[in-house]
Design a protein around this motif. Structure first.
Motif, short mmCIF file in Angstrom:
data_model
loop_
_atom_site.label_atom_id
_atom_site.label_comp_id
_atom_site.label_asym_id
_atom_site.label_seq_id
_atom_site.Cartn_x
_atom_site.Cartn_y
_atom_site.Cartn_z
N ASP A 291 0.83 -1.20 0.00
CA ASP A 291 0.00 0.00 0.00
C ASP A 291 0.87 1.25 0.00
O ASP A 291 1.92 1.30 0.65
N VAL A 293 0.52 5.05 1.25
CA VAL A 293 -0.37 5.87 2.08
C VAL A 293 0.21 7.27 2.23
O VAL A 293 1.43 7.46 2.23
N ARG A 407 1.12 0.27 10.39
CA ARG A 407 -0.25 0.38 9.83
C ARG A 407 -1.17 1.12 10.79
O ARG A 407 -1.98 1.93 10.37
N ASN A 412 -3.87 2.72 8.48
CA ASN A 412 -4.08 1.80 7.37
C ASN A 412 -4.64 0.49 7.92
O ASN A 412 -4.34 -0.55 7.48
#
Length: 412
Positions: A291, A293, A407, A412
């Motif tokens: 990911d 972010v 995270r 996330n």
């Protein structure tokens, strides 16, 4: 097998219901997904529950030191072309987590299950899989895992005579040795970047010869089998010699290798390579891995690397220097408490990158980087490390619990 609709026994139904209730309570208390504690409660009430839940499914098991969560996701996506799939997509890969996942899939036809390497033989016994994918074996969690050859032996004994189709990486001698006890193996040339756990022959202990991509033992004749599937650049070659393009949103050669193995598994269930590979394109990230972010006006790409083989693959896909790199290492229970593996990683591959080091064991990592002549700074936390980098892209590489910490911090 699929299509057999034996209802669960009253005891099994009670176990499933109780497990779901405990999992829901755990989630409500903010203690994670609850899948492991829910599975533990369910198995206490019915020790045969995993076998009962699997009996109506065509099961695929996926095991490896690296790539099993991603490959499980790719296979689940591919098999979705043939029917509903249940999977332990969040990576809870021991019996309790697997039981919990299957309990939520009453309508499914296929079960695609990631399995921790040490539990593979037992889970295979319980779930009667139609297919087992073996990707690689390398050193990991040195304080709790047996050394790799013992794990390979455990697989070899546990899978001997298995009725399952074994889809195995022909380029990893430990995997080949483990799979060779099975009567039905489909060999995939998926590659092996990390070779430091396979210099001696797992069969006789002799020195392994490695001319080019080939390998063989000069003493006992144990050698690389001829693959029927292969990763070739950006294509998968099938047993008929046809080349199918791999289009992934996931980065790196390792994920192309995962896609090649996944295509071979899908073919066992009658899903053609073209269909399987097209469906894999849907996967953008796996449990937060890969990911990108936004955080403090920077773009952070989150990368998980848990052991030397994983770090080596991850270094191969980061943006070139001078992209900043943040490294975060913990050594909690789920990571393994022994950090000596850090000395097996070639950090000279980070030369030219500004490096910030965070995490519980940042000083262990700092000593290692010092010896590797890398320029780095030790930071208190993610926020300080991000502030030290200019606006733009930052590559963030973390091991397991450090990744979960990251995270949470970035939302996330």
């Amino acid at each position: 097998m699929a299509g057999n609709s034996d209802p669960l026994s009253p005891r099994a139904k009670l176990a499933v219901t109780a497990g779901k209730a405990v999992a829901a309570a755990s989630r409500a208390a903010g203690r994670g997904s609850g899948s492991v504690i829910g599975g533990r409660v369910a198995l206490k009430l019915d020790p045969d529950l995993l076998a009962r839940l699997a009996q109506n499914l065509d099961v695929v098991l996926v095991s490896a030191t690296n790539g099993k969560t991603t490959t499980t996701r790719l296979i689940a996506e591919a098999l979705g072309a043939a029917g509903p799939v249940v999977s332990n997509a969040l990576g809870a890969n021991m019996p309790a987590g697997i039981t919990s996942a299957l309990a939520g899939g009453s309508e499914a036809r296929y079960g695609v299950i990631e399995v921790d390497e040490k539990y593979l033989a037992g889970v295979a016994r319980d779930t009667d899989p139609k297919c087992i994918a073996l990707l690689n074996l390398s050193r990991d969690q040195l304080d709790r895992a047996a050394e790799t050859r013992m794990l390979a032996e455990n697989w070899r004994e546990g899978l001997a005579g298995s009725k399952a189709v074994i889809v195995a990486n022909a380029d990893d001698p430990l995997v080949v040795w483990a799979a060779s006890s099975s009567p039905n193996v489909v060999w995939v040339a998926a590659g092996q970047m990390w070779k430091d756990d396979a210099w001696s022959c797992p069969s006789c202990g002799g020195v392994m010869q490695r001319p080019g991509e080939d390998w063989f033992c000069g003493e006992c004749g144990f050698r690389r089998p001829t693959p029927s599937w292969a990763l070739s650049g950006d294509h998968v070659l099938d047993p008929h010699g046809s080349a199918w393009p791999i289009h992934l949103q996931l980065p790196g050669r390792a994920n192309k290798a995962n896609a090649a193995s996944s295509a071979a598994v899908a073919a066992v269930f009658g899903v053609p390579p073209q269909v399987a590979l097209e469906r894999m394109y849907q996967v953008q990230a796996v449990a937060g891995r890969y990911d990108v972010v936004q955080f403090m006006q920077r773009d952070l790409r989150l990368l998980l690397a848990k052991n030397p083989a994983g770090w080596l693959e991850t270094f191969s896909l980061i943006d070139p220097p001078p992209t900043p790199v943040i490294l975060s290492v913990n050594a909690r229970g789920a990571d393994g408490t022994d950090t000596s593996w850090l000395w097996d990683v070639d950090y000279t591959r980070l030369t030219g990158h500004p490096i910030c080091v965070i995490g519980d064991r940042k000083l262990d990592l700092a000593v290692r980087l010092e010896v590797a002549n890398q320029h780095f700074q030790v930071c208190a936390d993610l926020d300080e490390a991000v502030r030290a980098a200019p606006p733009g892209r930052i590559e963030v590489i973390a091991n397991y619990t450090a990744f979960q910490d990251l995270r949470r911090r970035v939302g996330n």
